[in-house]
Structure formats: structure tokens, C-alpha cells
Design a protein around this motif. Structure first.
Motif: not given
Length: 721
Positions: A142, A227, A230, A233-234, A384
Motif C-alpha cells: 500500500s 491508481l 488498480k 485490474e478492476e 483507494n
């Protein structure tokens, strides 16, 4: 460290060796016999060890005998040679010159003992660390490394001390490792908190006025770029944020504030950079930056495709490197060429406001943005927590007003969700109404205008032709006197006009509507230029002939009828370019060419193409020597005997006499330039005008393939297909 401790058989021997080393006046001294000898002008203590597959690295705290302090590091392999140890410390200390006169065994014993003491003082987690490979967010953690001294923890939303972190940012150019460079580092204001962000947004509301909605979306997108991995990936794809609008609309100010909010410096606002340079930044750091005023929409579209897929293209022998972040783009170029890439872009249209600008407003807003960088840890910690479900919920709300591809809707929905989080962190959620109003009144109509109508119009553009008003504007540009070439004809099928000469928005929209292009690259006099690209099919025959004549600076020429048979015996004239009527002095055995004022009395030989069979393209023969040029004069070949066939290497033969290409006489009818004798020339079988091969866009292969049975017509004289 195992190598070092193997030198000692027992701990008692270890302590006995250290009894012979002491510190005196900030210097290491070693006892030999009964005397103490100085071995260095500094002392040091080991802070921690950095694990590396090739060689361990030791970070030390150095203090010189004159009181200078600083950090340095060396590799375990440097201990085998005291000179290498001294060089490594001096390379990284850079405050003063460090002198080392240790012997190898003395240095090994000293470092081994200091490493043992450091291990006892520090915890096992913080003593042995790992170096980072890229700046920004670290995989599997993180942590976000803004700089070697500022490390952000997304879990707590605060900065942590470098000594409490199991990772370390070492300069790769100093320790000869592939670590991130310091020019990638960011710096935010301390102490951290969201109060400065609240004050910044209040100032922005008064200065930006009507553009506060798109500005908040742009700043939220810039925060979200930290990010990037992130979202890939999502959500499985990502839309590159782009600020688009006319000059002086405020795009650059919004983008600069976005850079200062995320801790960027002037180094991180790239302007007029190549796509390769931008790609190198994207793959070595997850910290975003600003790409101000790219060269063309093609580069932005290519970058959007690569970032949307999560992969950057490269050569086969390059190491595979994926993008770690994106960038905020500002542009004022024509967006029509990027319409089909809107599924990979998040376009924010910025319009000029009626608000009166005041001197110093931009400066004050940028200073406030720098102060508001202290809110970065708090904002990123909040962002996040955003999930794919939050984005999908926003997409469902957009589907009621926008019937478009799901990727376009997700590209708009993600910044909207981020904007809610940013405004909530700044305690200014009341401005979310301005964001929604901008999306409803400006962004949604702009997307509908660019995508849905354009797709339908281009699909049915086969039966449309260019309107007279648009054609008149383009023709006016071609007729205006210009020092540089502003228009050309490509492959006898397209008209290319420099885009910077046609500034009317309605003309560009009409060109796109009928199936043309407004940002196509065409070479004009050897240099690539962005042009309006008009296919021949969108022009009527009269428009095509008029436009072609204007480009060639000649009125349309009708195809002349062949003269009567009895007129052919009156004495043919030489087929010369219209712009170069200079006669050539001929020997007494041949008649001299007629004067310029007599050339209209008899038919030119260039107009007898229908009575000369077979005909051939006008291409000058292979150049002769200067002596041959002075005594030779073209003569009319015997048409009854036919035209000889040329070999593959020789120039094609001519059906009637032409002059050799000469720099003093031959002039291209299109570019109006005098050519040299070694250039390829070609003449029209109808009007007899001369052209350079390159000015006709004919390839060398096509030129060589012409033979005695070939014919060629210029753009004006070419019959419509």
C-alpha cells in the motif's frame, strides 16, 4: 554478511580484533605493535542493508573529521579492495573527499563488527531492506514512493518515515543498479491535511467561474492516475483524460493546477515531446504528469489505445514493460480524427467564459494548488476505496441520457465517482451540482454531436458531395498567392489543402460529413503537413477540374481536336513547356524553331496525339554530354516505321521530338521550378505541358514501366473515369 562472519572463528576473536581499532578525533586508527596508525579521515556507522540479487548494499552514516555529515553506500564487493571502498563512498557522499588507508583484513573486520551492532539496534524488518524498481506505487503493498524521503501509505492516508519502511529508493546511477532516477520524484507540502485543498477549491471557483465543473473532473482524473494499475485490474480498461478547447479557454491553467496538486514540478509538464519519451515515463513511474499541447491527434490516439489496453508497444528485442500510470493531456488540434478513439479517451471540452480575467489570478491559483498538495495522502487514501461496483452504478445513471458504448460511459463515470470523493474530502460537496450541470449541458451534447451523428453521416457519405460554400472557401485558398505550397493533387484521386489555411469550422465539418479528412498528413515540397483530404468522389466533375486548375495555376484546358492531314506538312514546332519558350540554337542542317509570336499560326506537334500511333508518355531521353547537347536538335521520327521499343534500363522512347531536359530551359508546369538534366520528366499527351515525375506523384516503378505504347495525361486533361 555470511562472507564477512566466516572470517572469524569465534566471537572472542572478533572482539579481540576490534580492540586494535579505535576512533580518535573523528578518524579511524589501527594499532600495529605498540603504535596507533591513522587509517581514514572519517568515521561511519551502518544504518541498514539493502538486499539485491547480485550484491548486497550497505547504507552508512558518514561523519568527517571536520564535522561534515551525510549518507553514503557501498556494495559488499567493494570490501575486497580498499580503493574500491573509498571510490564508492566518495561517489555517493559528495560533501567532501574521503580518504581510506585500511588494509583488506582490517576493513573486513571493521564492517563485520559494525553490521553486527546495527542488526542488534534495528528490527529485522527495517535492517534488511529491498530497493524499489520504479517510482510511485509498489506492487503488493500500500506504499507510494513520491521521493526517497516522502513515502505515502494508502491504508492510513499519511506519510511514513523512510527508516520505518522495508523498501528504499536508491539512486540507480550512483550504485550502478536499475533504480528510479531522481527526476521522477515528487514533493508535497508538509504537514498533510485537507484544509489547504478546501481553500484552493474556493479560489478556483471564483477564478474559473463557469469552468469549475470540468476543472474538478480534470483534477479528480489526475488524482486517479496515481491508481492507474488498480483501474486496469478492476475495470479491465482505462480512458485517457484530455482537455480540449480553443486557445485562452483555460486548459493549461487547469492542467498546471492538476500537476501542482499531485506534487509535480516544472519537469513533469511535458510539452512538444515525442511519443517515445512519453512512453518511457509511463513505464518507469506510477506518478502521473501533464502532456501539454501534443503535436498531433494521432500520437494521442496511439497513447490512448496503449493505456486503454494496459500495454505499450515496443521492438522485439526490448524488455517487456507495461504502463504504470497515465497523463493529463491538453490539446487544441482538430478532434475529428480522434472521434473513433473516444472509447479510449475521456474528453473534457473547455469553453471560453464571459468572466473578466484579472492580472495575477493564474499565479495565485497555482500557488494555492502547490499548498493544496498536502492533501494528496488524504485524497488518495479515499480514492483507494472506490470499487468497480461504484463505477457500474454511475454507468447505469448515465445510460438514461447517453446511448453509447459501455467503455465510453465507464470513461465518464470513473472521474465522476472520483470527483465525489475529492469534493467530500475537501468538504465542498456542494460543487457537485456544477459538475453534473457541466456533464448534462455541455459534455453529453458534445459527445452526441461527435459520435452518433458523425457515424451516421459518414456511413451514408458515398452519395454526398461537397457544398458550394465549402468548395468556394477551399478554392479561395488555392487561388491566393502563397510562397509555400498550400495544395496538391495526390494520385489523381485526392485533393490535399493545408489545414492551417482553412480555419472555418463549418468547412471542416462539411468535409468530414461527406467522407473527407481534416487532419491527414501529406508531403508538400518534401515536408509533411496536416491537410484537408478531399476524395475525388465527393467533388463534381466541374469542381474537380476547377480545383485542379487552380492548384496548377492554369484554367481548365479542353481537349483539342486533331488537326487536318494537310496541316501536318507546314512544319512542326518543338513541344516545349509553356513557361519556357526559349528556342534552342540548331545546326544549319535543321530549320530553327519559330519565334514566340509565330507559334500560334500553326498547330503544335503536341496536339497531334490522335494521329501519332502508337503514342507514348513524354519522358526526356537519357541526358547527353554538353557537346552532344550543342549540336543535336530533336527531329520528328518517322511514324510510318513505328516507334522503337525501349529496353528496361533506358528511358522510354518518345512518339515525337522533345528537347533534352536542361537546367536552363526546362521548367515544371506544376512547381514552376527549373529542373536539372538528371531529373525524371514526363509530359502530357494532350496539352504538352512538362512535369517532374515527383510533382505528378508517380512512383519510380511506374515511371520505368512506361514504354512506347504508353500514354499519360495530366490532372486537368485526364478524362473522368
Amino acid at each position: 554478511m555470511t562472507i564477512l562472519y566466516n572470517l572469524f572463528r569465534t566471537p572472542q576473536e572478533d572482539s579481540k580484533k576490534m580492540e586494535n581499532i579505535k576512533v580518535t578525533d573523528g578518524q579511524w586508527h589501527v594499532k600495529i605493535g605498540k603504535k596507533w596508525h591513522m587509517r581514514s579521515n572519517f568515521i561511519f556507522s551502518i544504518l541498514y542493508e539493502v538486499a539485491h540479487p547480485q550484491d548486497s548494499i550497505y547504507v552508512v552514516d558518514v561523519t568527517t573529521d571536520d564535522g561534515q555529515k551525510g549518507e553514503a553506500f557501498f556494495k559488499a564487493g567493494d570490501l575486497h579492495n580498499p580503493k574500491d571502498f573509498q571510490t564508492a563512498l566518495n561517489r555517493t557522499f559528495r560533501i567532501g573527499t574521503l580518504l581510506c588507508h585500511f588494509k583488506q583484513t582490517e576493513l573486513l573486520h571493521l564492517v563485520a563488527n559494525l553490521a553486527s551492532e546495527a542488526r542488534k539496534r534495528a528490527q529485522s524488518v527495517t535492517y534488511r531492506r529491498r530497493t524499489i524498481a520504479n517510482a510511485g506505487r509498489q506492487d503488493g503493498t500500500s506504499l507510494i514512493f513520491l521521493s526517497p524521503t516522502q513515502i505515502l501509505d494508502l491504508t492510513t492516508g499519511s506519510l511514513i518515515h523512510p527508516m520505518d519502511c522495508p523498501l528504499i529508493w536508491l539512486r540507480g546511477d550512483l550504485c550502478q543498479l536499475r533504480g528510479p532516477k531522481l527526476d521522477l520524484a515528487r514533493h508535497i507540502q508538509i504537514p498533510t491535511g485537507s484544509l489547504a485543498l478546501q481553500h484552493f477549491i474556493e479560489k478556483a471557483e471564483g477564478i474559473l467561474n463557469d469552468n469549475i465543473g470540468p476543472a474538478i473532473l480534470a483534477w479528480s482524473a489526475m488524482y486517479g492516475l496515481n491508481l492507474y494499475t488498480k483501474w486496469i485490474e478492476e475495470l479491465r480498461h482505462f480512458n485517457l483524460p484530455l482537455l480540449f478547447g480553443p486557445p485562452t479557454a483555460g486548459k493549461t491553467l487547469i492542467a498546471q493546477c492538476a500537476a501542482w496538486l499531485t506534487g509535480c514540478s516544472e519537469l513533469h509538464i511535458a510539452s512538444r515531446c515525442t511519443l517515445a519519451f512519453i512512453t518511457s515515463w509511463l513505464t518507469t513511474s506510477s506518478l502521473p504528469f501533464v502532456w501539454d499541447d501534443p503535436t498531433s491527434s494521432d500520437e494521442v490516439s496511439q497513447l490512448a489505445i496503449d493505456l486503454g489496453n494496459g500495454a505499450v508497444r515496443g521492438r522485439a528485442n526490448d524488455e517487456t514493460r507495461k504502463p504504470l500510470t497515465g497523463c493529463l493531456v491538453t490539446a487544441n488540434f482538430d478532434m475529428s480524427a480522434a472521434y473513433k478513439y473516444f472509447s479510449r479517451l475521456f474528453v473534457l471540452k473547455i469553453e471560453k467564459t464571459k468572466h473578466q480575467k484579472k492580472t495575477g489570478d493564474a499565479r495565485r491559483l497555482e500557488d494555492a494548488a502547490r499548498e493544496a498538495s498536502s492533501a494528496l495522502p488524504v485524497v488518495l487514501s479515499a480514492l483507494n476505496t472506490v470499487t468497480a461496483a461504484d463505477v457500474n452504478k454511475e454507468v447505469e445513471n448515465l445510460q438514461s441520457v447517453l446511448r453509447m458504448d459501455i467503455r465510453i460511459l465507464e470513461g465518464i463515470a470513473l472521474p465522476m465517482v472520483l470527483a465525489r470523493m475529492v469534493l467530500n474530502a475537501a468538504r465542498r460537496y456542494d460543487l457537485m451540482g456544477a459538475v453534473l450541470a457541466y456533464i448534462k449541458d455541455i459534455l453529453v451534447p458534445y459527445y452526441q454531436e461527435c459520435l452518433t451523428p458523425a457515424d451516421q453521416e459518414v456511413t451514408g457519405a458515398e452519395n454526398l458531395t461537397l457544398e458550394d460554400s465549402a468548395f468556394a472557401d477551399i478554392l479561395r485558398v488555392c487561388n491566393l498567392p502563397h510562397e509555400d505550397q498550400v495544395a496538391t493533387i495526390v494520385s489523381n484521386s485526392f485533393v490535399a489543402v493545408r489545414a492551417d489555411q482553412v480555419k472555418a469550422k463549418k468547412v471542416r465539418e462539411q468535409v468530414v460529413k461527406v467522407g473527407g479528412k481534416t487532419n491527414h498528413s501529406v508531403r508538400l515540397r518534401g515536408k509533411p503537413k496536416k491537410c484537408l483530404y478531399l476524395p475525388k468522389k465527393i467533388l463534381s466533375s466541374e469542381q474537380w477540374e476547377t480545383l485542379a486548375s487552380a492548384i496548377l495555376k492554369e484554367a481548365p484546358t479542353a481537349h483539342p481536336a486533331p488537326p487536318a492531314e494537310d496541316q501536318m506538312e507546314e512544319g512542326p514546332q518543338l513541344a516545349t513547356p509553356a513557361t519556357s519558350p526559349k528556342p534552342i540554337a540548331a545546326p544549319t542542317t535543321h530549320p530553327a524553331p519559330p519565334a514566340e509570336d509565330q507559334m500560334e499560326e500553326g498547330p503544335r506537334l503536341a496536339t497531334l496525339t490522335t494521329s501519332l500511333k502508337p503514342t507514348a508518355a513524354f519522358i526526356p531521353p537519357t541526358p547527353q554530354t554538353d557537346e552532344e547537347m550543342e549540336v543535336s536538335t530533336p527531329s520528328v521520327p518517322d511514324t510510318s516505321a513505328g516507334v522503337p521499343t525501349c529496353s528496361a534500363k533506358a528511358s522510354p522512347c518518345l512518339p515525337f521530338p522533345v528537347r533534352k531536359s536542361n537546367s536552363e530551359t526546362e521548367t515544371c508546369f506544376k512547381c514552376k521550378r527549373v529542373g536539372s538534366k538528371y531529373l525524371h520528366w514526363i509530359g502530357c499527351d494532350s496539352c504538352g505541358k512538362w512535369y517532374h515525375r515527383k510533382c505528378t506523384n508517380m512512383t519510380n516503378k511506374e515511371y520505368v514501366s512506361l514504354n512506347g505504347d504508353s500514354t499519360w495525361h495530366c490532372v486537368v486533361c485526364k478524362p473522368d473515369s
